[in-house]
Design a protein around this motif. Structure first.
Motif, PDB file in Angstrom:
ATOM      1  N   ASP A  29      -1.844   6.750  10.824  1.00  0.00           N
ATOM      2  CA  ASP A  29      -0.548   6.772  11.517  1.00  0.00           C
ATOM      3  C   ASP A  29       0.266   5.496  11.302  1.00  0.00           C
ATOM      4  OD1 ASP A  29      -1.640   4.838  13.261  1.00  0.00           O
ATOM      5  OD2 ASP A  29      -2.066   6.293  14.839  1.00  0.00           O
ATOM      6  N   GLY A  30      -0.289   4.554  10.535  1.00  0.00           N
ATOM      7  CA  GLY A  30       0.452   3.333  10.212  1.00  0.00           C
ATOM      8  C   GLY A  30       0.373   2.257  11.261  1.00  0.00           C
ATOM      9  N   ALA A  36      -5.623  -6.825   9.886  1.00  0.00           N
ATOM     10  CA  ALA A  36      -6.883  -6.091   9.694  1.00  0.00           C
ATOM     11  C   ALA A  36      -6.948  -5.522   8.289  1.00  0.00           C
ATOM     12  CB  ALA A  36      -7.000  -4.975  10.729  1.00  0.00           C
ATOM     13  N   PHE A  37      -5.824  -5.005   7.808  1.00  0.00           N
ATOM     14  CA  PHE A  37      -5.805  -4.415   6.481  1.00  0.00           C
ATOM     15  C   PHE A  37      -5.982  -5.480   5.404  1.00  0.00           C
ATOM     16  CE2 PHE A  37      -3.550  -2.460   2.793  1.00  0.00           C
ATOM     17  CZ  PHE A  37      -4.385  -1.358   2.641  1.00  0.00           C
ATOM     18  N   ARG A  38      -5.361  -6.628   5.578  1.00  0.00           N
ATOM     19  CA  ARG A  38      -5.516  -7.702   4.597  1.00  0.00           C
ATOM     20  C   ARG A  38      -6.970  -8.168   4.517  1.00  0.00           C
ATOM     21  NH1 ARG A  38      -0.800 -10.351   2.926  1.00  0.00           N
ATOM     22  NH2 ARG A  38       1.089  -9.577   3.931  1.00  0.00           N
ATOM     23  N   TRP A  92       0.217  -6.929  -1.528  1.00  0.00           N
ATOM     24  CA  TRP A  92       0.105  -7.517  -0.196  1.00  0.00           C
ATOM     25  C   TRP A  92       0.037  -9.040  -0.255  1.00  0.00           C
ATOM     26  CZ3 TRP A  92      -0.019  -5.294   4.751  1.00  0.00           C
ATOM     27  CH2 TRP A  92       0.153  -3.904   4.757  1.00  0.00           C
ATOM     28  N   GLY A  93       0.402  -9.600  -1.391  1.00  0.00           N
ATOM     29  CA  GLY A  93       0.463 -11.053  -1.519  1.00  0.00           C
ATOM     30  C   GLY A  93      -0.881 -11.726  -1.695  1.00  0.00           C
ATOM     31  N   PRO A 158       3.281   2.029   5.750  1.00  0.00           N
ATOM     32  CA  PRO A 158       2.759   0.756   5.231  1.00  0.00           C
ATOM     33  C   PRO A 158       1.503   0.906   4.386  1.00  0.00           C
ATOM     34  CG  PRO A 158       2.322   0.962   7.590  1.00  0.00           C
ATOM     35  CD  PRO A 158       3.281   2.064   7.223  1.00  0.00           C
ATOM     36  N   TYR A 159       0.749   1.980   4.574  1.00  0.00           N
ATOM     37  CA  TYR A 159      -0.509   2.145   3.854  1.00  0.00           C
ATOM     38  C   TYR A 159      -0.469   3.343   2.898  1.00  0.00           C
ATOM     39  CZ  TYR A 159      -1.562  -1.054   7.578  1.00  0.00           C
ATOM     40  OH  TYR A 159      -1.503  -2.127   8.445  1.00  0.00           O
ATOM     41  N   ARG A 160       0.726   3.689   2.484  1.00  0.00           N
ATOM     42  CA  ARG A 160       0.913   4.851   1.599  1.00  0.00           C
ATOM     43  C   ARG A 160       0.170   4.672   0.277  1.00  0.00           C
ATOM     44  NH1 ARG A 160       4.294   7.608  -2.064  1.00  0.00           N
ATOM     45  NH2 ARG A 160       4.982   9.659  -1.295  1.00  0.00           N
TER      46      ARG A 160
END
Length: 224
Positions: A29-30, A36-38, A92-93, A158-160
Motif C-alpha cells: 500500500d506504499g 525501512a526500505f533503504r 534510492w541514492g 514509491p515501491y513500484r
C-alpha cells in the motif's frame, strides 16, 4: 498435492508470518517507511551474495547433469537479481560501493548461514527446501501485490519498481523453475519418513524470512 503445498500446509503460521508480514503489507500500500526500505535494500543485496553461494553449493551437491543445470539456472537467476537490485539501490541514492561496504546485520547472518549450514550438512533436497521459501515466497508476494499486473499499480507508488521486479515474468519464471526442481527432488529423494524433517527446515527458513522483514522495520524505528 505438491511437496510445496504439503510443506506450506504443515507450517501455515510460519509461512503466513512471512508472506503477510507488516513489511510486505507496507510495500503493497506504499505506507512502508522509506528508512525501512533503504535498510532492507542494502541487507537484501548482502543476503543475495550468500544465496548465490548456496546455489553454487547446490551444484556441488548435485549428482546428475540435470541437477547441475538446474543449480546453474538458480545461480544465474540470483546473479541477475543482484544486478537489478543494485539498479534499484541506485535509484534510492545507494551506490554499489556503499552497499558492498555495509556490514551484514544479525537477521541477514542468521538466515543465510542457516541455509548454508543445511546445505553443508544435508543433501540436495534439504538445501532446496531451505532455499525455496525465498524464491517462491517472493514470487507469491509479487503476484499478491500486483494481481492485475504492474500497469494497474499507480505510477507514483514509491515501491513500484520493487513490485515490478518480483511480479514480472522473469522472476515468476525463475520461481516456476525452482518449484519444478523441488518437486523433482522430492519425488527422487523424499519420503514420508523424511517429511517431518523437511517441514522443520521449511518452517525455520520461513521464520527467518519474517525476521529479515522485521529487521528493516526495527532499523527504521531506531533511526538507522
Amino acid at each position: 498435492m505438491s511437496l510445496l503445498e504439503r510443506l506450506k500446509s504443515a507450517a501455515p503460521e510460519d509461512w503466513n508470518a512471512y508472506v503477510d508480514h507488516a513489511f510486505v503489507r507496507g510495500l503493497g500500500d506504499g505506507s512502508l517507511p522509506q528508512a525501512a526500505f533503504r535498510n532492507y535494500l542494502v541487507q537484501d543485496y548482502l543476503f543475495l551474495i550468500q544465496f548465490a553461494r548456496a546455489h553454487a553449493l547446490a551444484a556441488y551437491k548435485s549428482r546428475t547433469l540435470a541437477d547441475m543445470q538446474a543449480a546453474r539456472g538458480g545461480l544465474a537467476a540470483i546473479l541477475d537479481e543482484m544486478g537489478l537490485h543494485l539498479r534499484v539501490c541506485e535509484r534510492w541514492g545507494l551506490s554499489a560501493a556503499d552497499v558492498e561496504a555495509t556490514e551484514e546485520q544479525q537477521a541477514t547472518v542468521a538466515y543465510t548461514r542457516y541455509v548454508l549450514d543445511v546445505g553443508m550438512s544435508g543433501d540436495l533436497l534439504d538445501l532446496q527446501v531451505a532455499l525455496i521459501p525465498c524464491t517462491l515466497g517472493y514470487a507469491e508476494i509479487g503476484r499478491r501485490l500486483a494481481p492485475d499486473g504492474i500497469d494497474a499499480v499507480r505510477a507514483d507508488h514509491p515501491y513500484r519498481d520493487w513490485i515490478a521486479e518480483y511480479s514480472g515474468d522473469a522472476f515468476q519464471q525463475a520461481g516456476k523453475a525452482a518449484h519444478d526442481w523441488l518437486e523433482d527432488l522430492g519425488r527422487r529423494y523424499g519420503s514420508d519418513a523424511r517429511f517431518g524433517e523437511l517441514v522443520g527446515i521449511f518452517g525455520k527458513a520461513a521464520r527467518l524470512e519474517a525476521d529479515f522483514w522485521q529487521q528493516g522495520l526495527e532499523a527504521a524505528r531506531a533511526g538507522a
